[in-house]
Scaffold this motif. Sequence first.
Motif, PDB file in Angstrom:
ATOM      1  N   ARG A 389      63.798 -28.099  -9.739  1.00 24.50           N
ATOM      2  CA  ARG A 389      65.014 -28.254  -8.942  1.00 24.50           C
ATOM      3  C   ARG A 389      65.783 -29.504  -9.343  1.00 24.50           C
ATOM      4  N   ASN A 390      67.088 -29.471  -9.125  1.00 20.27           N
ATOM      5  CA  ASN A 390      67.931 -30.635  -9.361  1.00 20.27           C
ATOM      6  C   ASN A 390      67.516 -31.746  -8.410  1.00 20.27           C
ATOM      7  N   ILE A 391      67.263 -32.920  -8.955  1.00 18.21           N
ATOM      8  CA  ILE A 391      66.726 -34.016  -8.143  1.00 18.21           C
ATOM      9  C   ILE A 391      67.712 -34.484  -7.073  1.00 18.21           C
ATOM     10  N   ASP A 392      69.015 -34.247  -7.274  1.00 12.39           N
ATOM     11  CA  ASP A 392      70.038 -34.672  -6.311  1.00 12.39           C
ATOM     12  C   ASP A 392      70.404 -33.583  -5.313  1.00 12.39           C
ATOM     13  N   THR A 393      70.613 -32.352  -5.800  1.00 11.12           N
ATOM     14  CA  THR A 393      71.088 -31.268  -4.937  1.00 11.12           C
ATOM     15  C   THR A 393      69.977 -30.425  -4.339  1.00 11.12           C
ATOM     16  N   GLY A 394      68.812 -30.435  -4.968  1.00 12.89           N
ATOM     17  CA  GLY A 394      67.729 -29.587  -4.511  1.00 12.89           C
ATOM     18  C   GLY A 394      67.846 -28.137  -4.939  1.00 12.89           C
ATOM     19  N   GLU A 395      68.918 -27.808  -5.640  1.00 13.36           N
ATOM     20  CA  GLU A 395      69.101 -26.442  -6.119  1.00 13.36           C
ATOM     21  C   GLU A 395      68.225 -26.180  -7.345  1.00 13.36           C
ATOM     22  N   ASN A 396      67.872 -24.918  -7.547  1.00 14.58           N
ATOM     23  CA  ASN A 396      67.116 -24.560  -8.737  1.00 14.58           C
ATOM     24  C   ASN A 396      67.903 -24.899  -9.997  1.00 14.58           C
ATOM     25  N   ASN A 397      67.264 -25.574 -10.940  1.00 16.69           N
ATOM     26  CA  ASN A 397      67.843 -25.662 -12.277  1.00 16.69           C
ATOM     27  C   ASN A 397      67.772 -24.274 -12.908  1.00 16.69           C
ATOM     28  N   ARG A 398      68.847 -23.877 -13.576  1.00 16.49           N
ATOM     29  CA  ARG A 398      68.916 -22.524 -14.129  1.00 16.49           C
ATOM     30  C   ARG A 398      69.065 -22.584 -15.649  1.00 16.49           C
ATOM     31  N   PRO A 399      67.952 -22.617 -16.353  1.00 18.97           N
ATOM     32  CA  PRO A 399      68.028 -22.659 -17.815  1.00 18.97           C
ATOM     33  C   PRO A 399      68.594 -21.354 -18.359  1.00 18.97           C
ATOM     34  N   LYS A 400      69.264 -21.459 -19.486  1.00 17.70           N
ATOM     35  CA  LYS A 400      69.788 -20.250 -20.124  1.00 17.70           C
ATOM     36  C   LYS A 400      68.668 -19.403 -20.706  1.00 17.70           C
ATOM     37  N   LEU A 401      67.550 -20.039 -21.034  1.00 15.62           N
ATOM     38  CA  LEU A 401      66.413 -19.330 -21.598  1.00 15.62           C
ATOM     39  C   LEU A 401      65.375 -19.067 -20.513  1.00 15.62           C
ATOM     40  N   GLU A 402      65.039 -17.813 -20.328  1.00 18.77           N
ATOM     41  CA  GLU A 402      63.998 -17.390 -19.381  1.00 18.77           C
ATOM     42  C   GLU A 402      62.894 -16.738 -20.225  1.00 18.77           C
ATOM     43  N   LEU A 403      61.843 -17.511 -20.496  1.00 19.42           N
ATOM     44  CA  LEU A 403      60.903 -17.141 -21.549  1.00 19.42           C
ATOM     45  C   LEU A 403      59.467 -17.051 -21.057  1.00 19.42           C
ATOM     46  N   VAL A 404      58.685 -16.260 -21.775  1.00 20.71           N
ATOM     47  CA  VAL A 404      57.230 -16.260 -21.652  1.00 20.71           C
ATOM     48  C   VAL A 404      56.669 -16.775 -22.968  1.00 20.71           C
ATOM     49  N   ARG A 405      55.859 -17.810 -22.879  1.00 19.95           N
ATOM     50  CA  ARG A 405      55.326 -18.451 -24.082  1.00 19.95           C
ATOM     51  C   ARG A 405      53.931 -17.926 -24.404  1.00 19.95           C
ATOM     52  N   LEU A 406      53.790 -17.390 -25.602  1.00 20.13           N
ATOM     53  CA  LEU A 406      52.497 -16.946 -26.128  1.00 20.13           C
ATOM     54  C   LEU A 406      52.033 -18.015 -27.109  1.00 20.13           C
ATOM     55  N   THR A 407      51.254 -18.959 -26.623  1.00 15.81           N
ATOM     56  CA  THR A 407      50.934 -20.155 -27.385  1.00 15.81           C
ATOM     57  C   THR A 407      49.597 -19.995 -28.101  1.00 15.81           C
ATOM     58  N   ILE A 408      49.595 -20.164 -29.402  1.00 16.79           N
ATOM     59  CA  ILE A 408      48.398 -19.892 -30.189  1.00 16.79           C
ATOM     60  C   ILE A 408      47.593 -21.178 -30.409  1.00 16.79           C
ATOM     61  N   PRO A 409      46.382 -21.261 -29.863  1.00 16.13           N
ATOM     62  CA  PRO A 409      45.526 -22.421 -30.131  1.00 16.13           C
ATOM     63  C   PRO A 409      45.213 -22.526 -31.613  1.00 16.13           C
ATOM     64  N   ARG A 410      44.952 -23.733 -32.073  1.00 19.20           N
ATOM     65  CA  ARG A 410      44.711 -23.980 -33.492  1.00 19.20           C
ATOM     66  C   ARG A 410      43.264 -23.659 -33.880  1.00 19.20           C
ATOM     67  N   ARG A 411      43.114 -22.819 -34.882  1.00 16.49           N
ATOM     68  CA  ARG A 411      41.815 -22.509 -35.485  1.00 16.49           C
ATOM     69  C   ARG A 411      40.861 -21.802 -34.516  1.00 16.49           C
ATOM     70  N   VAL A 412      41.404 -21.088 -33.535  1.00 14.07           N
ATOM     71  CA  VAL A 412      40.573 -20.467 -32.502  1.00 14.07           C
ATOM     72  C   VAL A 412      40.471 -18.955 -32.665  1.00 14.07           C
ATOM     73  N   TYR A 413      41.609 -18.280 -32.817  1.00 13.70           N
ATOM     74  CA  TYR A 413      41.635 -16.824 -32.864  1.00 13.70           C
ATOM     75  C   TYR A 413      41.938 -16.319 -34.273  1.00 13.70           C
ATOM     76  N   THR A 414      41.541 -15.075 -34.529  1.00 10.02           N
ATOM     77  CA  THR A 414      41.864 -14.417 -35.782  1.00 10.02           C
ATOM     78  C   THR A 414      43.123 -13.568 -35.587  1.00 10.02           C
ATOM     79  N   ASN A 415      43.625 -13.028 -36.679  1.00  9.68           N
ATOM     80  CA  ASN A 415      44.801 -12.166 -36.573  1.00  9.68           C
ATOM     81  C   ASN A 415      44.499 -10.869 -35.837  1.00  9.68           C
ATOM     82  N   ASN A 416      43.234 -10.457 -35.795  1.00 10.27           N
ATOM     83  CA  ASN A 416      42.885  -9.285 -34.997  1.00 10.27           C
ATOM     84  C   ASN A 416      43.128  -9.527 -33.509  1.00 10.27           C
ATOM     85  N   HIS A 417      42.869 -10.745 -33.055  1.00  7.33           N
ATOM     86  CA  HIS A 417      43.200 -11.083 -31.670  1.00  7.33           C
ATOM     87  C   HIS A 417      44.709 -10.962 -31.443  1.00  7.33           C
TER      88      HIS A 417
END
Length: 465
Positions: A389-417
Amino acid sequence: MNRRTAEPYKIKSVETLAMLSYEERKDSLNRAGYNTFLIDSEDVYIDLLTDSGTTAMSDKQWGAIMTGDEAYAGSKSWKKLEATVRDVYGYKYVLPTHQGRGAENILSQLKIKKGDFVPGNMYFTTTRAHQEMNGATFVDVIIDEAHDPVAEHPFKGNVDLNKLKTLIDKVGPNNIPYVCLAVTVNLAGGQPVSMQNMREVHELCSLHKIDVFFDATRCVENAYFIKEREVGYAGKLIADILKEMLSYSDGCTMSGKKDCLVNIGGFLAMNDEGLYIRSRELVVVYEGMPSYGGMAGRDMEAMAIGIREAIDDHYIEHRISQVRHLGSQLVEAGVPIVLPIGGHAVFLDAQAFLPHLSQDEFPAQALAAALYLDSGVRSMERGIISAGRNIDTGENNRPKLELVRLTIPRRVYTNNHMNVVVDSIIDLYKKRDTISGLRMDYEPPTLRFFNARFAPLSESGELLN
């Protein structure tokens, strides 16, 4: 013929993964309040929540752990880490912290006064929180293309120099304690900053006596993109590109849990002796002695090795290629993602994926929950919930990007995963109209995405109808 490659490592130890039934996943998701952060790790099949601290360490790192010097003061392990940071990154002064946000806290307290403005190439959650808690206003000066998920700009993390100049003219350089430059930019989709842009930002800030501090968490990934995309760098080693990158800053905050290839730790680095002395005093208050800063000696030993392993050209090439292995299959299937594919994660465009949901129905949060329910794959919302939220108004900040992040850990999974993840997302995309929006039943006052709780908006009370 393009010959296939494999991971540049072999597996010495394995951890059995949970494979829950649909009903078991449904029960786990309900207990977590449809917040993927609150799902128990033992209930997760493939964990793409974050790449922070989820790295698989090497045999050399595990061996070095046994040599850790756990002295309270003057640890030999600290001396080794300090020398490594100076050598690889090029900064004069280094202070250890328990993780990156410890460095953000100290930097924000020492550099910011109430009423200041901190420009940056898109916000990051904890960074912005520390800046605002110390009285500053964050100002986004990233190029416009960064807010367009389908724009194919090679360096979407770049600072718009005109935006930065306008801010300097408007508020005055004395009210800008530093520019916060993320390399790469997480919330833009893991997008890099060009060497030319770093150089130009540093030149402009030097003219106005404004410091430039990098969020260097994923700096090695940024160096790889420069090698691949920027004229004059194709034949250079990642280590040399990285050293030049960081020369265009006055210091950095580092979460060692990413590109330093360890499970905990971080540091604050700088070239100004006066700032170093002041920072050293706050390290004692918040972190520990300046010779351990919240880390055990064994962690510092592992980080010193990880820093050097991360700049191996073969390692980082595979790291980026695995992210692309995931992302390119989704593109081929017509699934909307942020382009170009970034360095540490693939970002699903939740607004394009679920056009029947408004931003107030939290499409990214709903999609992340649906992915877990469908396959046991855990991901993360990076949209209106994360923006807070905006620290002054209390309204939701509205980013232009609404994303789901699929974050790949380093050296953990194979390409089959990664293939399993692809199959689940494609199936969800085919039945995307059946995914319900969410309401927020509990909202924490700060960094709400960690602990908020939700419930489906559908009349049936089901997430997938």
